[in-house]
Design a protein around this motif. Structure first.
Motif, PDB file in Angstrom:
ATOM      1  N   GLY A   1      14.082  65.240  15.288  1.00  0.00           N
ATOM      2  CA  GLY A   1      14.809  66.490  15.079  1.00  0.00           C
ATOM      3  C   GLY A   1      16.020  66.607  15.989  1.00  0.00           C
ATOM      4  N   THR A   2      15.864  66.207  17.241  1.00  0.00           N
ATOM      5  CA  THR A   2      16.985  66.264  18.180  1.00  0.00           C
ATOM      6  C   THR A   2      18.115  65.356  17.732  1.00  0.00           C
ATOM      7  N   ALA A   3      17.762  64.127  17.340  1.00  0.00           N
ATOM      8  CA  ALA A   3      18.779  63.181  16.861  1.00  0.00           C
ATOM      9  C   ALA A   3      19.461  63.714  15.607  1.00  0.00           C
ATOM     10  N   ALA A   4      18.669  64.262  14.685  1.00  0.00           N
ATOM     11  CA  ALA A   4      19.225  64.771  13.423  1.00  0.00           C
ATOM     12  C   ALA A   4      20.172  65.936  13.666  1.00  0.00           C
ATOM     13  N   VAL A   5      19.792  66.852  14.530  1.00  0.00           N
ATOM     14  CA  VAL A   5      20.621  68.034  14.807  1.00  0.00           C
ATOM     15  C   VAL A   5      21.913  67.633  15.511  1.00  0.00           C
ATOM     16  N   LEU A   6      21.826  66.740  16.476  1.00  0.00           N
ATOM     17  CA  LEU A   6      23.027  66.311  17.194  1.00  0.00           C
ATOM     18  C   LEU A   6      23.998  65.589  16.270  1.00  0.00           C
ATOM     19  N   CYS A   7      23.469  64.716  15.415  1.00  0.00           N
ATOM     20  CA  CYS A   7      24.334  64.006  14.457  1.00  0.00           C
ATOM     21  C   CYS A   7      24.971  64.984  13.469  1.00  0.00           C
ATOM     22  N   SER A   8      24.202  65.976  13.044  1.00  0.00           N
ATOM     23  CA  SER A   8      24.712  66.965  12.094  1.00  0.00           C
ATOM     24  C   SER A   8      25.847  67.782  12.704  1.00  0.00           C
ATOM     25  N   LEU A   9      25.657  68.239  13.919  1.00  0.00           N
ATOM     26  CA  LEU A   9      26.691  69.058  14.563  1.00  0.00           C
ATOM     27  C   LEU A   9      27.925  68.227  14.912  1.00  0.00           C
ATOM     28  N   LEU A  10      27.710  66.957  15.233  1.00  0.00           N
ATOM     29  CA  LEU A  10      28.860  66.086  15.491  1.00  0.00           C
ATOM     30  C   LEU A  10      29.683  65.918  14.213  1.00  0.00           C
ATOM     31  N   ALA A  11      28.993  65.727  13.091  1.00  0.00           N
ATOM     32  CA  ALA A  11      29.701  65.603  11.813  1.00  0.00           C
ATOM     33  C   ALA A  11      30.470  66.878  11.501  1.00  0.00           C
ATOM     34  N   ALA A  12      29.853  68.034  11.754  1.00  0.00           N
ATOM     35  CA  ALA A  12      30.531  69.303  11.502  1.00  0.00           C
ATOM     36  C   ALA A  12      31.751  69.463  12.403  1.00  0.00           C
ATOM     37  N   ARG A  13      31.608  69.069  13.638  1.00  0.00           N
ATOM     38  CA  ARG A  13      32.732  69.178  14.590  1.00  0.00           C
ATOM     39  C   ARG A  13      33.920  68.315  14.145  1.00  0.00           C
ATOM     40  N   LEU A  14      33.631  67.146  13.586  1.00  0.00           N
ATOM     41  CA  LEU A  14      34.690  66.227  13.183  1.00  0.00           C
ATOM     42  C   LEU A  14      35.305  66.589  11.824  1.00  0.00           C
ATOM     43  N   LEU A  15      34.479  67.099  10.904  1.00  0.00           N
ATOM     44  CA  LEU A  15      34.932  67.292   9.528  1.00  0.00           C
ATOM     45  C   LEU A  15      35.494  68.681   9.229  1.00  0.00           C
ATOM     46  N   LEU A  16      34.937  69.712   9.833  1.00  0.00           N
ATOM     47  CA  LEU A  16      35.334  71.071   9.482  1.00  0.00           C
ATOM     48  C   LEU A  16      36.806  71.403   9.794  1.00  0.00           C
ATOM     49  N   PRO A  17      37.370  70.944  10.916  1.00  0.00           N
ATOM     50  CA  PRO A  17      38.788  71.260  11.172  1.00  0.00           C
ATOM     51  C   PRO A  17      39.714  70.746  10.076  1.00  0.00           C
ATOM     52  N   GLY A  18      39.360  69.642   9.446  1.00  0.00           N
ATOM     53  CA  GLY A  18      40.187  69.109   8.375  1.00  0.00           C
ATOM     54  C   GLY A  18      40.188  69.967   7.129  1.00  0.00           C
ATOM     55  N   ASN A  19      39.242  70.907   7.047  1.00  0.00           N
ATOM     56  CA  ASN A  19      39.167  71.809   5.900  1.00  0.00           C
ATOM     57  C   ASN A  19      39.730  73.196   6.214  1.00  0.00           C
ATOM     58  N   GLY A  20      40.435  73.287   7.322  1.00  0.00           N
ATOM     59  CA  GLY A  20      41.088  74.548   7.649  1.00  0.00           C
ATOM     60  C   GLY A  20      40.372  75.400   8.675  1.00  0.00           C
TER      61      GLY A  20
ATOM     62  N   ALA B   1      26.725  66.485   6.814  1.00  0.00           N
ATOM     63  CA  ALA B   1      28.094  65.965   6.754  1.00  0.00           C
ATOM     64  C   ALA B   1      28.721  66.285   5.402  1.00  0.00           C
ATOM     65  N   ALA B   2      27.943  66.123   4.337  1.00  0.00           N
ATOM     66  CA  ALA B   2      28.460  66.429   3.005  1.00  0.00           C
ATOM     67  C   ALA B   2      28.795  67.908   2.873  1.00  0.00           C
ATOM     68  N   SER B   3      27.957  68.755   3.442  1.00  0.00           N
ATOM     69  CA  SER B   3      28.201  70.192   3.397  1.00  0.00           C
ATOM     70  C   SER B   3      29.455  70.565   4.176  1.00  0.00           C
ATOM     71  N   ALA B   4      29.627  69.940   5.340  1.00  0.00           N
ATOM     72  CA  ALA B   4      30.823  70.210   6.148  1.00  0.00           C
ATOM     73  C   ALA B   4      32.076  69.710   5.444  1.00  0.00           C
ATOM     74  N   ALA B   5      31.972  68.546   4.801  1.00  0.00           N
ATOM     75  CA  ALA B   5      33.126  67.987   4.104  1.00  0.00           C
ATOM     76  C   ALA B   5      33.519  68.830   2.891  1.00  0.00           C
ATOM     77  N   ALA B   6      32.538  69.476   2.271  1.00  0.00           N
ATOM     78  CA  ALA B   6      32.800  70.263   1.064  1.00  0.00           C
ATOM     79  C   ALA B   6      33.167  71.716   1.371  1.00  0.00           C
ATOM     80  N   ALA B   7      32.963  72.158   2.614  1.00  0.00           N
ATOM     81  CA  ALA B   7      33.245  73.551   2.969  1.00  0.00           C
ATOM     82  C   ALA B   7      34.732  73.851   2.821  1.00  0.00           C
ATOM     83  N   GLU B   8      35.053  75.001   2.290  1.00  0.00           N
ATOM     84  CA  GLU B   8      36.442  75.397   2.080  1.00  0.00           C
ATOM     85  C   GLU B   8      36.758  76.657   2.876  1.00  0.00           C
ATOM     86  N   TYR B   9      37.867  76.613   3.571  1.00  0.00           N
ATOM     87  CA  TYR B   9      38.300  77.784   4.329  1.00  0.00           C
ATOM     88  C   TYR B   9      38.758  78.879   3.364  1.00  0.00           C
ATOM     89  N   ARG B  10      38.291  80.099   3.615  1.00  0.00           N
ATOM     90  CA  ARG B  10      38.687  81.246   2.800  1.00  0.00           C
ATOM     91  C   ARG B  10      39.199  82.348   3.725  1.00  0.00           C
TER      92      ARG B  10
END
Length: 267
Positions: free
Chosen positions: A121-140, A44-53
């Motif tokens: 591992g399944t729980a961790a991966v699903l939570c990670s991808l959900l966080a990426a799905r929610l956070l990445l669009p806000g970064n462009g 989630a932190a990585s997705a929140a910090a990602a910057e669109y280039r």
């Protein structure tokens, strides 16, 4: 001569015993939970910090699964503790008395550890991808910029997600094998973490690109995590499934060493 039915009964007994031991050990549950939290948190932190280039295509699936780099340490410690704790307390003698077929005991431990690693591992991966799905669009990272939402409906993303779960399972088996072979918890954890994290450091420090590529191809972490890449796969030092195969070879070698150690040494 023991019949196949008797062997199956022995393994069933061993499996039940190992599951009971792991289930009633508080540390195992906490380590599994820590693996989920650390993986999802870092992702989630990585997705929140990602910057669109502009001018480049970033690998959103890989960004969303960054937490595996940290969460794997908890899975490794959990797998090590599944057997090293028994050596530390001397309970391994009682275990081998109750389950004299040592290979059956190791196979039962491996099955239980795999089940826990698979669930966490399944729980961790699903939570990670959900966080990426929610956070990445806000970064462009939007459709307007050529990026679709992170989704398991996308073939490469599904491969990265499923492969990441398999990666954690193989890390658990590698750790169990090493812990069984060396018997000491601290030494086993040190060896596993060194194998995972030192290869990338050494590869980064090597100036020769050919040697750097070879180190990346044989290191269990770098090779195994190639499964997460969904873009420019042909440019990787090793392909996604081939890389996971390298990690599987490491895990298989560790389990073979563990089997030999169990057969050749006293409890």
């Amino acid at each position: 001569m023991r019949t196949g039915r008797a062997t199956r009964i022995d393994f069933s007994h061993a499996l039940h015993a190992e599951w009971t031991k792991l289930r009633t050990t508080p540390a195992a549950a906490w380590l599994a939970l820590a693996a989920i939290i650390l993986t999802a948190g870092l992702s989630a932190a990585s997705a929140a910090a990602a910057e669109y280039r502009t001018g480049g295509q970033q690998d959103l699936a890989r960004t969303g699964l960054t937490g595996i780099d940290l969460g794997q340490a908890m899975i490794a410690i959990l797998a090590v503790s599944a057997i090293s704790a028994e050596y530390g307390t001397g309970m391994i003698a009682a275990t081998l008395t109750a389950i004299p077929r040592r290979v059956s005991m190791l196979a039962a431990k491996a099955a239980v550890v795999v089940a826990v690693a698979l669930a966490a591992g399944t729980a961790a991966v699903l939570c990670s991808l959900l966080a990426a799905r929610l956070l990445l669009p806000g970064n462009g990272f939007t459709a307007a910029h050529g990026y679709a939402l992170v989704s398991l409906g996308d073939g490469p993303t599904l491969r990265a997600a499923g492969g990441s779960v398999l990666y954690l399972v193989l890390i658990a088996l590698l750790s169990l094998g090493i812990a069984t072979a060396v018997r000491d918890s601290a030494v086993a954890v040190g060896i596993v973490l060194a194998l995972l994290y030192l290869f990338p450091i050494i590869a980064a420090a090597v100036g020769n690109p050919t040697w750097r590529r070879h180190l990346t191809q044989i290191g269990p972490m770098d090779a195994g995590l190639a499964i997460q890449h969904t873009r420019d796969v042909s440019d990787l030092p090793i392909g996604p499934w081939a890389g996971l195969g390298v990690l599987a070879a490491w895990a298989g070698a560790a389990l073979l060493a563990a089997t030999a150690a169990l057969r050749l040494r006293d409890a």
